[in-house]
Design an enzyme around this catalytic site. Structure first.
Site, PDB file in Angstrom:
ATOM      1  N   ILE A  77      -3.758   3.570   7.728  1.00 57.21           N
ATOM      2  CA  ILE A  77      -3.562   4.344   6.507  1.00 57.21           C
ATOM      3  C   ILE A  77      -4.772   4.201   5.591  1.00 57.21           C
ATOM      4  O   ILE A  77      -5.213   3.088   5.295  1.00 57.21           O
ATOM      5  CB  ILE A  77      -2.287   3.896   5.782  1.00 57.21           C
ATOM      6  CG1 ILE A  77      -1.073   4.129   6.694  1.00 57.21           C
ATOM      7  CG2 ILE A  77      -2.112   4.657   4.470  1.00 57.21           C
ATOM      8  CD1 ILE A  77       0.193   3.501   6.193  1.00 57.21           C
ATOM      9  N   GLN A 112       0.810  -1.211   0.000  1.00 53.34           N
ATOM     10  CA  GLN A 112       0.000   0.000   0.000  1.00 53.34           C
ATOM     11  C   GLN A 112       0.850   1.271   0.000  1.00 53.34           C
ATOM     12  O   GLN A 112       0.604   2.194  -0.785  1.00 53.34           O
ATOM     13  CB  GLN A 112      -0.931  -0.002   1.216  1.00 53.34           C
ATOM     14  CG  GLN A 112      -1.857   1.195   1.307  1.00 53.34           C
ATOM     15  CD  GLN A 112      -2.635   1.228   2.610  1.00 53.34           C
ATOM     16  OE1 GLN A 112      -2.255   0.562   3.572  1.00 53.34           O
ATOM     17  NE2 GLN A 112      -3.711   1.980   2.646  1.00 53.34           N
ATOM     18  N   ASP A 151      10.341  -6.512  -4.882  1.00 54.12           N
ATOM     19  CA  ASP A 151       9.273  -7.274  -4.255  1.00 54.12           C
ATOM     20  C   ASP A 151       9.405  -8.717  -4.739  1.00 54.12           C
ATOM     21  O   ASP A 151      10.323  -9.044  -5.497  1.00 54.12           O
ATOM     22  CB  ASP A 151       7.898  -6.694  -4.568  1.00 54.12           C
ATOM     23  CG  ASP A 151       6.948  -6.813  -3.374  1.00 54.12           C
ATOM     24  OD1 ASP A 151       6.895  -7.920  -2.786  1.00 54.12           O
ATOM     25  OD2 ASP A 151       6.270  -5.837  -3.029  1.00 54.12           O
ATOM     26  N   TYR A 187       2.600  -9.321  15.145  1.00 54.55           N
ATOM     27  CA  TYR A 187       2.993  -8.153  14.346  1.00 54.55           C
ATOM     28  C   TYR A 187       3.608  -7.082  15.237  1.00 54.55           C
ATOM     29  O   TYR A 187       4.687  -6.555  14.956  1.00 54.55           O
ATOM     30  CB  TYR A 187       1.776  -7.619  13.607  1.00 54.55           C
ATOM     31  CG  TYR A 187       2.034  -6.403  12.736  1.00 54.55           C
ATOM     32  CD1 TYR A 187       3.088  -6.379  11.830  1.00 54.55           C
ATOM     33  CD2 TYR A 187       1.192  -5.287  12.803  1.00 54.55           C
ATOM     34  CE1 TYR A 187       3.312  -5.276  11.016  1.00 54.55           C
ATOM     35  CE2 TYR A 187       1.404  -4.184  11.995  1.00 54.55           C
ATOM     36  CZ  TYR A 187       2.462  -4.181  11.103  1.00 54.55           C
ATOM     37  OH  TYR A 187       2.677  -3.091  10.301  1.00 54.55           O
TER      38      TYR A 187
END
Length: 306
Positions: A206, A46, A68, A176
């Protein structure tokens, strides 16, 4: 867990550095960027994709290396150099930094939130091993490294939820959050011990207008709009009154690049907060229904994301 962060925290989490970058919408690269070659790791995510597009426009595509997992460059990245990379592969990581003369690493790759809870081993491998690899490569080649973490590093009931301080106690209760807290501490250690220019920003939720792999706690904000537009309905995985600070992606990118480009002598620490505006699913439902009349929103709570 993120719902425990209080509504007013955004008023107190603002450093002067971050705020200076937010006050001018639209990032512009100053002279401090003239010699930088930037590698964006995890560029398909994102925030990563937005950073790549902004930097390619400002610095030129030849000075932005996007990486990536896919073998071929995703279309969303636009004009840039693209190289596939598994961040756990140190030799591949080293080769890219060396071959392209990278001066700055922006490490966006991570296994986040709900997906991390479903696959703890993968989350540890990517979030911890991948970060250890990146820090050692940065140390070897003298690169600056920017690393985003999350308000998920807080947890439990010990920390002050009103006007949370940047050095507040960290007691994360998700994998996380645990891995990101470790990343903050390890990066700060590498800065103190080895002189690595480590810079870290704790992101709120976000908001984006673009579709992406939605595994975060605040993904409902974007998903609700797409659900309304495409199907006229949306099923939310959080309680209607769940309060989580959120920020628009353009402001997140501006703040991130503002920290990357700041003079090291102006920084008092390695880790900073980034403020967000308190949002709830109920408030978003109200906004969406005004914009797309007739939309229905239901709630089915997901314990992993609540």
């Amino acid at each position: 867990m993120l719902a425990r962060v209080a509504k007013n925290q955004s008023a107190c989490l603002r450093s002067s550095l971050v705020m200076s970058s937010l006050q001018t919408r639209g990032f512009k690269a100053g002279p401090q960027w003239n010699d930088k070659v930037v590698m964006v790791v995890g560029s398909g995510g994102q925030v990563g994709r937005e950073i790549v597009r902004v930097l390619a426009k400002e610095l030129g595509p030849e000075r932005v290396i996007a990486t990536d997992l896919p073998a071929e460059k995703p279309d969303v990245l636009g004009d840039c150099i693209y190289k596939p990379l598994d961040i756990r592969d140190k030799e591949q990581y080293r080769a890219l930094v060396k071959d392209h003369g990278v001066t700055n690493i922006i490490q966006q790759a991570a296994i986040i939130s709900a997906l991390a809870e479903k696959n703890i081993e993968l989350a540890y491998d990517v979030n911890v091993t991948g970060t250890y690899t990146a820090l050692n490569v940065a140390r070897e080649f003298g690169c600056g490294i920017f690393f985003p973490t999350t308000m998920g590093v807080f947890g439990g009931n010990t920390f002050n939820k009103d006007c949370t301080k940047v050095n507040e106690v960290l007691e994360p209760n998700t994998i996380y959050g645990v891995t990101k807290a470790f990343n903050e501490l390890l990066g700060t250690y590498y800065h103190t011990k080895f002189g690595v220019d480590f810079r870290c920003l704790r992101y709120p939720g976000i908001i984006s207008s673009e579709k992406y792999a939605a595994n975060g706690t605040v993904s409902y904000i974007t998903e609700m709009f797409f659900g309304a537009l495409n199907e006229g309905k949306y099923e939310c995985y959080l309680r209607p009154d769940t309060t989580i600070p959120a920020i628009y992606i353009e402001d997140c990118v501006n703040a991130s690049l503002g920290l990357v480009g700041a003079e090291r002598s102006n920084l008092k620490r390695c880790v900073y907060h980034l403020a967000g505006t308190p949002m709830t699913p109920a408030k978003m439902e109200e906004i969406v229904k005004k914009m797309v009349p007739g939309t229905t929103v239901s709630y089915k709570i997901d314990p992993l994301r609540q």
